[in-house]
Design a protein around this motif. Structure first.
Motif, short mmCIF file in Angstrom:
data_model
loop_
_atom_site.label_atom_id
_atom_site.label_comp_id
_atom_site.label_asym_id
_atom_site.label_seq_id
_atom_site.Cartn_x
_atom_site.Cartn_y
_atom_site.Cartn_z
N TYR A 19 62.89 -35.37 48.52
CA TYR A 19 64.07 -34.68 49.00
C TYR A 19 65.39 -35.19 48.42
CZ TYR A 19 60.55 -33.13 52.26
OH TYR A 19 59.41 -32.60 52.80
N THR A 23 69.41 -36.76 51.21
CA THR A 23 68.57 -36.45 52.37
C THR A 23 67.95 -37.71 52.95
OG1 THR A 23 68.07 -34.22 51.57
CG2 THR A 23 66.54 -35.18 53.16
N GLN A 26 70.31 -39.56 55.07
CA GLN A 26 70.46 -38.94 56.39
C GLN A 26 69.25 -39.23 57.29
OE1 GLN A 26 73.36 -37.24 57.33
NE2 GLN A 26 72.40 -37.59 59.33
N THR A 82 60.79 -35.87 58.02
CA THR A 82 60.51 -34.80 57.06
C THR A 82 59.00 -34.71 56.90
OG1 THR A 82 60.51 -36.26 55.15
CG2 THR A 82 62.65 -35.38 55.85
N ASP A 119 68.44 -26.30 53.47
CA ASP A 119 68.72 -27.74 53.49
C ASP A 119 68.45 -28.32 54.88
OD1 ASP A 119 69.42 -27.79 50.84
OD2 ASP A 119 71.58 -27.57 51.22
N ASN A 122 64.63 -28.44 55.40
CA ASN A 122 63.95 -29.50 54.66
C ASN A 122 64.16 -30.86 55.31
OD1 ASN A 122 62.76 -27.97 52.63
ND2 ASN A 122 64.60 -28.00 51.34
N LEU A 123 65.35 -31.04 55.88
CA LEU A 123 65.64 -32.31 56.54
C LEU A 123 64.93 -32.43 57.88
CD1 LEU A 123 67.25 -34.97 56.82
CD2 LEU A 123 69.13 -33.59 57.79
#
Length: 499
Positions: A19, A23, A26, A82, A119, A122-123
């Motif tokens: 990712y 990402t 985060q 994820t 986005d 995906n996170l």
């Protein structure tokens, strides 16, 4: 008792390099925030420790080895923020020996309907990643606790708390030492078992010691130590007149104090956390240790009567699990029934050894004859137990596995003064009622000795049994005898096939 904040549960987050750095940064920030919030929760008794996010098989293996080698770590909470390809987890999970709680949550509680994009998806794809991770745990036949819900929910934190308490109890068993003074009560079956298998499967060791070894330590107790302890008795309890300083039974109380001091010193010197006695083997002791056992249990030691090492170890684990909670935990025995059709009840007690942690108010310290064992009249604490919710738990060696049997109960007021019963006692109504409870208990081969607690309940004990790989049977308000007997038969088949 134990301060469970000295124990750690590691918060472990799975992800992958796919990712990108932004990402992953985060993911780490979100995971650290969740771990910190859980650690700050007043519900959770242990320290929640954030660990760096895991992105590769090598990182996962290293983390699992580190957890195994940490004496502070009692288990790990795993979460896939994820997607985290589960083959990465195989080598780590193969070596991991600490309990696992799989937290199926996500950082955000709600879907941001107006702004959600790829986005964000995906996170925040725990719904995706946790299912992949769940598969490999199932494929590897790994026992674990699955907790579903948002991490800020009180129910989720309560489940983490229950699981972490069970993990502390399981951690306590690993390498714990149980001292057995004398042997098993002669000809009794259920209190016996395979001590080698217990150490292999459950982690604690049980070794026997001659009562003479204990007597030798007791005889070294100094008189000033006895006098100090007698002063403590007078502060802690209501003292019956005949054992006060000028009382005719004062010397008997002194002997009880001497036994307590010697027994405690023996346990401390040997690093024991649990012990057993038996009234059939008291050579050199003037009394059956009653008061001593009660007070040592109140300090946190596990105890089992008549050589019952399984219940002794169980009581110690339950005491560790219940650290910091009100209600208390004790060795217990179903002693006699009240079979009035309008309200059937059980009176639980023992000859002497019931822990005052389950009592209310000041206990009465008394000396009375004991019609068993052939020794001098022993001291004991006498008390009732306040109303509330309780649970009885028993562990039996079934030959091919250990079985845990649990039965919640409602503790009630005896309704009578019981003036001629000079022992600690508790009266309860088992779920769903006495008839069904007793029939199911007997079908399951449940022991007459139990660990009894008003501090912890079914969830902690079921979590604990799962960590131990132990069969777990529950008698509660949903129990039907026909179904319960089938469950026992299905379990027998399962364990035979597993062998």
């Amino acid at each position: 008792m134990e301060n469970l904040k000295n124990k750690e549960v590691w918060f472990v987050t799975g992800t992958q390099h796919l990712y990108g750095e932004e990402t992953l940064k985060q993911v780490a920030n979100d995971s650290q925030e969740i771990a910190q919030e859980l650690n700050n929760s007043s519900q959770i008794p242990v320290k929640i420790v954030f660990k760096p996010i895991l992105k590769t098989p090598e990182e996962i293996l290293a983390l699992c080895i580190e957890a195994n080698n940490s004496n502070h770590c009692v288990g790990i909470i795993t979460w896939m923020h994820t997607f985290s390809p589960a083959k990465m987890w195989i080598n780590g999970l193969k070596v991991l020996i600490k309990p696992i709680a799989h937290l199926h949550t996500q950082y955000n509680r709600d879907i941001p309907w107006d702004s959600i994009d790829m986005d964000f998806m995906n996170l925040n794809q725990s719904a995706h990643g946790d299912r992949e991770y769940g598969f490999i745990l199932s494929r590897m036949r790994r026992n674990r606790k699955v907790i579903v819900g948002h991490w800020k929910e009180e129910e989720v934190r309560s489940k983490i708390a229950s699981w972490s308490r069970a993990a502390c109890g399981w951690h306590e068993w690993q390498g714990m030492k149980v001292a057995r003074f004398g042997d098993n009560m002669r000809e009794v079956a259920v209190t016996e078992g395979d001590k080698v298998e217990a150490q292999l499967k459950l982690g604690y060791s049980v070794n026997g010691y001659g009562v003479g070894d204990l007597v030798q330590v007791i005889n070294q107790v100094k008189q000033n130590e006895v006098e100090l302890l007698l002063t403590q008795y007078e502060l802690d309890y209501q003292i019956s007149p005949e054992i006060k300083k000028a009382g005719m039974l004062r010397d008997s109380l002194k002997e009880s104090a001497k036994i307590e001091l010697g027994l405690k010193k023996f346990l401390e010197q040997g690093g024991f956390k649990a012990f057993t006695t038996t009234f059939e083997d008291l050579h050199g002791l003037k009394q059956l240790p009653g008061l001593a056992v009660q007070r040592l249990m109140a300090e946190g030691y596990g105890f089992g009567a008549e050589g019952d090492w399984k219940t002794s170890a169980l009581v110690r684990a339950m005491k560790v699990m219940s650290s910091g909670l009100s209600g208390g935990t004790s060795f217990m025995e179903d002693y006699t029934y009240h079979l009035d059709p309008q309200g059937m009840k059980v009176l639980g007690a023992h000859m002497l050894e019931v822990c005052p942690s389950i009592g209310s108010g000041k206990s009465s310290l008394e000396i009375h004859p004991l019609g068993i064992g052939g020794k001098e009249d022993p001291a004991r604490l006498v008390f009732n137990v306040p109303e509330g919710q309780g649970i009885n738990v028993s562990i039996m060696d079934m030959g091919d596995r250990f079985r845990m049997l649990a039965n919640p109960c409602k503790v009630v007021n005896p309704g009578k003064a019981l003036p001629k019963l000079p022992v600690a006692r508790v009266v309860w109504i088992p779920e769903p009622n006495l008839k069904v409870s007793a029939e199911a208990w007997i079908h399951a081969g449940g022991a007459h000795h139990t660990g009894f607690s008003m501090a912890i309940g079914v969830e902690e004990m079921e979590n604990f049994a799962e960590m131990a790989g132990m069969e777990f049977l529950l008698i509660d308000n949903d129990t039907k005898i026909r179904d319960f007997k089938k469950e026992i038969m299905w379990n027998d088949l399962y364990y035979q096939l597993r062998r």
